[in-house]
Write a protein that holds these residues in place. Structure first.
Motif, PDB file in Angstrom:
ATOM      1  N   GLY A  74       0.812  -1.219   0.000  1.00  0.00           N
ATOM      2  CA  GLY A  74       0.000   0.000   0.000  1.00  0.00           C
ATOM      3  C   GLY A  74       0.838   1.260   0.000  1.00  0.00           C
ATOM      4  N   GLU A  75       0.313   2.277  -0.662  1.00  0.00           N
ATOM      5  CA  GLU A  75       1.065   3.526  -0.835  1.00  0.00           C
ATOM      6  C   GLU A  75       1.341   4.235   0.484  1.00  0.00           C
ATOM      7  OE1 GLU A  75       1.039   7.538  -3.590  1.00  0.00           O
ATOM      8  OE2 GLU A  75      -0.483   6.018  -3.895  1.00  0.00           O
ATOM      9  N   LYS A  76       0.387   4.203   1.399  1.00  0.00           N
ATOM     10  CA  LYS A  76       0.556   4.912   2.675  1.00  0.00           C
ATOM     11  C   LYS A  76       1.761   4.378   3.456  1.00  0.00           C
ATOM     12  CE  LYS A  76      -2.041   6.238   6.808  1.00  0.00           C
ATOM     13  NZ  LYS A  76      -3.307   6.092   7.539  1.00  0.00           N
ATOM     14  N   LYS A  77       1.843   3.058   3.584  1.00  0.00           N
ATOM     15  CA  LYS A  77       2.950   2.449   4.331  1.00  0.00           C
ATOM     16  C   LYS A  77       4.278   2.670   3.614  1.00  0.00           C
ATOM     17  CE  LYS A  77       4.373  -1.830   6.574  1.00  0.00           C
ATOM     18  NZ  LYS A  77       3.951  -3.187   6.960  1.00  0.00           N
ATOM     19  N   VAL A  78       4.296   2.478   2.303  1.00  0.00           N
ATOM     20  CA  VAL A  78       5.529   2.642   1.537  1.00  0.00           C
ATOM     21  C   VAL A  78       6.037   4.072   1.667  1.00  0.00           C
ATOM     22  CG1 VAL A  78       6.537   2.620  -0.779  1.00  0.00           C
ATOM     23  CG2 VAL A  78       5.009   0.774  -0.072  1.00  0.00           C
ATOM     24  N   THR A  79       5.166   5.046   1.462  1.00  0.00           N
ATOM     25  CA  THR A  79       5.570   6.454   1.522  1.00  0.00           C
ATOM     26  C   THR A  79       6.066   6.820   2.918  1.00  0.00           C
ATOM     27  OG1 THR A  79       3.939   6.980  -0.175  1.00  0.00           O
ATOM     28  CG2 THR A  79       4.801   8.815   1.096  1.00  0.00           C
ATOM     29  N   ARG A  80       5.375   6.334   3.954  1.00  0.00           N
ATOM     30  CA  ARG A  80       5.786   6.636   5.324  1.00  0.00           C
ATOM     31  C   ARG A  80       7.210   6.154   5.592  1.00  0.00           C
ATOM     32  NH1 ARG A  80       2.108   3.851   8.218  1.00  0.00           N
ATOM     33  NH2 ARG A  80       3.503   2.290   9.067  1.00  0.00           N
ATOM     34  N   TYR A  81       7.505   4.923   5.199  1.00  0.00           N
ATOM     35  CA  TYR A  81       8.848   4.384   5.440  1.00  0.00           C
ATOM     36  C   TYR A  81       9.892   5.015   4.517  1.00  0.00           C
ATOM     37  CZ  TYR A  81       7.642   0.970   8.962  1.00  0.00           C
ATOM     38  OH  TYR A  81       7.261   0.382  10.139  1.00  0.00           O
ATOM     39  N   GLU A  82       9.520   5.279   3.289  1.00  0.00           N
ATOM     40  CA  GLU A  82      10.463   5.935   2.378  1.00  0.00           C
ATOM     41  C   GLU A  82      10.865   7.309   2.921  1.00  0.00           C
ATOM     42  OE1 GLU A  82       9.512   4.205  -2.084  1.00  0.00           O
ATOM     43  OE2 GLU A  82       8.364   5.916  -1.357  1.00  0.00           O
ATOM     44  N   ASN A  83       9.893   8.062   3.419  1.00  0.00           N
ATOM     45  CA  ASN A  83      10.184   9.401   3.947  1.00  0.00           C
ATOM     46  C   ASN A  83      11.110   9.342   5.151  1.00  0.00           C
ATOM     47  OD1 ASN A  83       8.587  10.569   1.987  1.00  0.00           O
ATOM     48  ND2 ASN A  83       6.785  10.749   3.305  1.00  0.00           N
ATOM     49  N   ARG A  84      10.992   8.284   5.944  1.00  0.00           N
ATOM     50  CA  ARG A  84      11.819   8.172   7.149  1.00  0.00           C
ATOM     51  C   ARG A  84      13.173   7.518   6.910  1.00  0.00           C
ATOM     52  NH1 ARG A  84       7.296   6.023  11.490  1.00  0.00           N
ATOM     53  NH2 ARG A  84       6.006   7.878  11.461  1.00  0.00           N
ATOM     54  N   LEU A  85      13.228   6.602   5.949  1.00  0.00           N
ATOM     55  CA  LEU A  85      14.430   5.765   5.826  1.00  0.00           C
ATOM     56  C   LEU A  85      15.300   6.019   4.599  1.00  0.00           C
ATOM     57  CD1 LEU A  85      12.925   2.313   6.865  1.00  0.00           C
ATOM     58  CD2 LEU A  85      14.168   3.923   8.293  1.00  0.00           C
ATOM     59  N   ILE A  86      14.689   6.417   3.495  1.00  0.00           N
ATOM     60  CA  ILE A  86      15.472   6.520   2.260  1.00  0.00           C
ATOM     61  C   ILE A  86      16.294   7.806   2.285  1.00  0.00           C
ATOM     62  CG2 ILE A  86      15.394   6.578  -0.268  1.00  0.00           C
ATOM     63  CD1 ILE A  86      14.455   3.926   0.883  1.00  0.00           C
ATOM     64  N   ASN A  87      17.512   7.645   2.698  1.00  0.00           N
ATOM     65  CA  ASN A  87      18.475   8.753   2.698  1.00  0.00           C
ATOM     66  C   ASN A  87      19.877   8.167   2.669  1.00  0.00           C
ATOM     67  OD1 ASN A  87      19.276   8.083   5.387  1.00  0.00           O
ATOM     68  ND2 ASN A  87      17.492   9.186   6.171  1.00  0.00           N
ATOM     69  N   ALA A  88      20.857   8.997   2.910  1.00  0.00           N
ATOM     70  CA  ALA A  88      22.254   8.550   2.812  1.00  0.00           C
ATOM     71  C   ALA A  88      22.590   7.471   3.842  1.00  0.00           C
ATOM     72  CB  ALA A  88      23.186   9.744   2.988  1.00  0.00           C
ATOM     73  N   ASN A  89      21.840   7.403   4.927  1.00  0.00           N
ATOM     74  CA  ASN A  89      22.113   6.421   5.986  1.00  0.00           C
ATOM     75  C   ASN A  89      21.217   5.193   5.908  1.00  0.00           C
ATOM     76  OD1 ASN A  89      24.111   8.037   7.245  1.00  0.00           O
ATOM     77  ND2 ASN A  89      22.496   9.293   8.153  1.00  0.00           N
ATOM     78  N   PHE A  90      20.591   4.947   4.760  1.00  0.00           N
ATOM     79  CA  PHE A  90      19.627   3.849   4.675  1.00  0.00           C
ATOM     80  C   PHE A  90      20.233   2.511   5.095  1.00  0.00           C
ATOM     81  CE2 PHE A  90      17.669   0.266   2.455  1.00  0.00           C
ATOM     82  CZ  PHE A  90      16.405   0.327   3.016  1.00  0.00           C
ATOM     83  N   THR A  91      21.440   2.217   4.652  1.00  0.00           N
ATOM     84  CA  THR A  91      22.049   0.915   4.971  1.00  0.00           C
ATOM     85  C   THR A  91      22.194   0.741   6.475  1.00  0.00           C
ATOM     86  OG1 THR A  91      23.205   0.878   2.855  1.00  0.00           O
ATOM     87  CG2 THR A  91      24.054  -0.573   4.560  1.00  0.00           C
ATOM     88  N   LYS A  92      22.638   1.787   7.168  1.00  0.00           N
ATOM     89  CA  LYS A  92      22.789   1.697   8.627  1.00  0.00           C
ATOM     90  C   LYS A  92      21.427   1.560   9.312  1.00  0.00           C
ATOM     91  CE  LYS A  92      27.085   4.312   8.832  1.00  0.00           C
ATOM     92  NZ  LYS A  92      27.729   5.565   9.244  1.00  0.00           N
ATOM     93  N   LEU A  93      20.456   2.326   8.859  1.00  0.00           N
ATOM     94  CA  LEU A  93      19.112   2.241   9.436  1.00  0.00           C
ATOM     95  C   LEU A  93      18.500   0.867   9.186  1.00  0.00           C
ATOM     96  CD1 LEU A  93      17.720   5.746   8.428  1.00  0.00           C
ATOM     97  CD2 LEU A  93      18.106   4.929  10.762  1.00  0.00           C
ATOM     98  N   PHE A  94      18.678   0.368   7.973  1.00  0.00           N
ATOM     99  CA  PHE A  94      18.163  -0.955   7.630  1.00  0.00           C
ATOM    100  C   PHE A  94      18.791  -2.018   8.524  1.00  0.00           C
ATOM    101  CE2 PHE A  94      18.684  -4.919   5.187  1.00  0.00           C
ATOM    102  CZ  PHE A  94      17.345  -5.242   5.009  1.00  0.00           C
ATOM    103  N   ALA A  95      20.112  -1.946   8.693  1.00  0.00           N
ATOM    104  CA  ALA A  95      20.819  -2.921   9.536  1.00  0.00           C
ATOM    105  C   ALA A  95      20.296  -2.875  10.970  1.00  0.00           C
ATOM    106  CB  ALA A  95      22.322  -2.651   9.509  1.00  0.00           C
ATOM    107  N   PHE A  96      20.090  -1.685  11.495  1.00  0.00           N
ATOM    108  CA  PHE A  96      19.569  -1.537  12.861  1.00  0.00           C
ATOM    109  C   PHE A  96      18.168  -2.139  12.978  1.00  0.00           C
ATOM    110  CE2 PHE A  96      16.944   0.985  15.804  1.00  0.00           C
ATOM    111  CZ  PHE A  96      17.556   0.611  17.005  1.00  0.00           C
ATOM    112  N   LEU A  97      17.313  -1.856  12.009  1.00  0.00           N
ATOM    113  CA  LEU A  97      15.935  -2.355  12.061  1.00  0.00           C
ATOM    114  C   LEU A  97      15.869  -3.872  11.891  1.00  0.00           C
ATOM    115  CD1 LEU A  97      14.153   0.491  10.084  1.00  0.00           C
ATOM    116  CD2 LEU A  97      13.962   0.002  12.534  1.00  0.00           C
ATOM    117  N   ILE A  98      16.765  -4.437  11.114  1.00  0.00           N
ATOM    118  CA  ILE A  98      16.811  -5.900  10.972  1.00  0.00           C
ATOM    119  C   ILE A  98      17.267  -6.537  12.283  1.00  0.00           C
ATOM    120  CG2 ILE A  98      18.092  -7.789   9.845  1.00  0.00           C
ATOM    121  CD1 ILE A  98      15.744  -6.644   8.188  1.00  0.00           C
ATOM    122  N   PHE A  99      18.136  -5.847  12.987  1.00  0.00           N
ATOM    123  CA  PHE A  99      18.671  -6.368  14.251  1.00  0.00           C
ATOM    124  C   PHE A  99      17.608  -6.408  15.345  1.00  0.00           C
ATOM    125  CE2 PHE A  99      20.840  -5.571  18.360  1.00  0.00           C
ATOM    126  CZ  PHE A  99      21.596  -6.729  18.415  1.00  0.00           C
TER     127      PHE A  99
END
Length: 194
Positions: free
Chosen positions: A116-141
């Motif tokens: 769904g667009e709402k969930k995708v946009t919410r996470y993209e706005n918060r996570l898609i930036n220069a630190n995405f890999t670090k944020l992704f790693a933290f969230l997977i942990f």
């Protein structure tokens, strides 16, 4: 691309219906109310039981219809702490990599269709930036993150498969352990209390 999204939706609907039928059948046989019965049923498949469970864990990541915590608990309840953890780990890591590859192949339209667009946009706005890999790693942990969704989201970024696999294989064990052991502890507490 639209055909691919529809194919994915059809496959998801099929797995949802198939899971519902299996759950209904297992409920009628009393497999959910008697842990020993469930263990005996699964173990009756012999060496195939391990493969079937790993396959199930992979599928439930690619087609997220059952919460991962529940299936992690099932692995530990059926196979024991160590073997259950290993099977959970192998299945979930395999499914995570498949989800990433699918998202790389089909891109954002698939992500929008599934989550769904709402969930995708919410996470993209918060996570898609220069630190995405670090944020992704933290969230997977951490155990409470929406891992299935994050694997698909990562596939729509510039992250490569090698980096993704490294994060999944090294950081996923912690959250799998927490889900497996915490839910097992809660289940044991309530089953001993009543």
């Amino acid at each position: 691309m639209k055909n691919s999204v529809w194919i994915f939706r059809i496959i998801s609907a099929f797995f949802l219906a198939f899971s519902a039928v299996i759950c209904l059948w297992a409920y009628k046989r009393g497999l959910f109310s008697n842990q020993k019965e469930l263990e005996n049923f699964i173990k009756s498949f012999g060496v195939w039981a391990d493969i079937i469970f790993c396959l199930f864990q992979s599928i439930q990541v690619v087609f997220p219809i059952i919460p991962g915590g529940i299936s992690c608990f099932a692995g530990v309840a059926i196979f024991g702490a160590l073997k259950g953890f290993i099977l959970n780990y192998l299945g979930i890591c395999t499914g995570s990599i498949l989800a990433f590859i699918i998202a790389k192949a089909f891109g954002r339209p698939l992500l929008l269709s599934v989550f769904g667009e709402k969930k995708v946009t919410r996470y993209e706005n918060r996570l898609i930036n220069a630190n995405f890999t670090k944020l992704f790693a933290f969230l997977i942990f951490i155990p409470v993150a929406p891992d299935d969704f994050l694997c698909y989201l990562a596939g729509t970024t510039k992250m490569n498969l090698k980096t993704f696999a490294l994060i999944i294989f090294t950081l996923k064990p912690f959250s799998i352990s927490v889900y497996s052991l915490l839910l097992t502890g809660i289940f044991n507490f309530f089953s001993n209390s009543f």
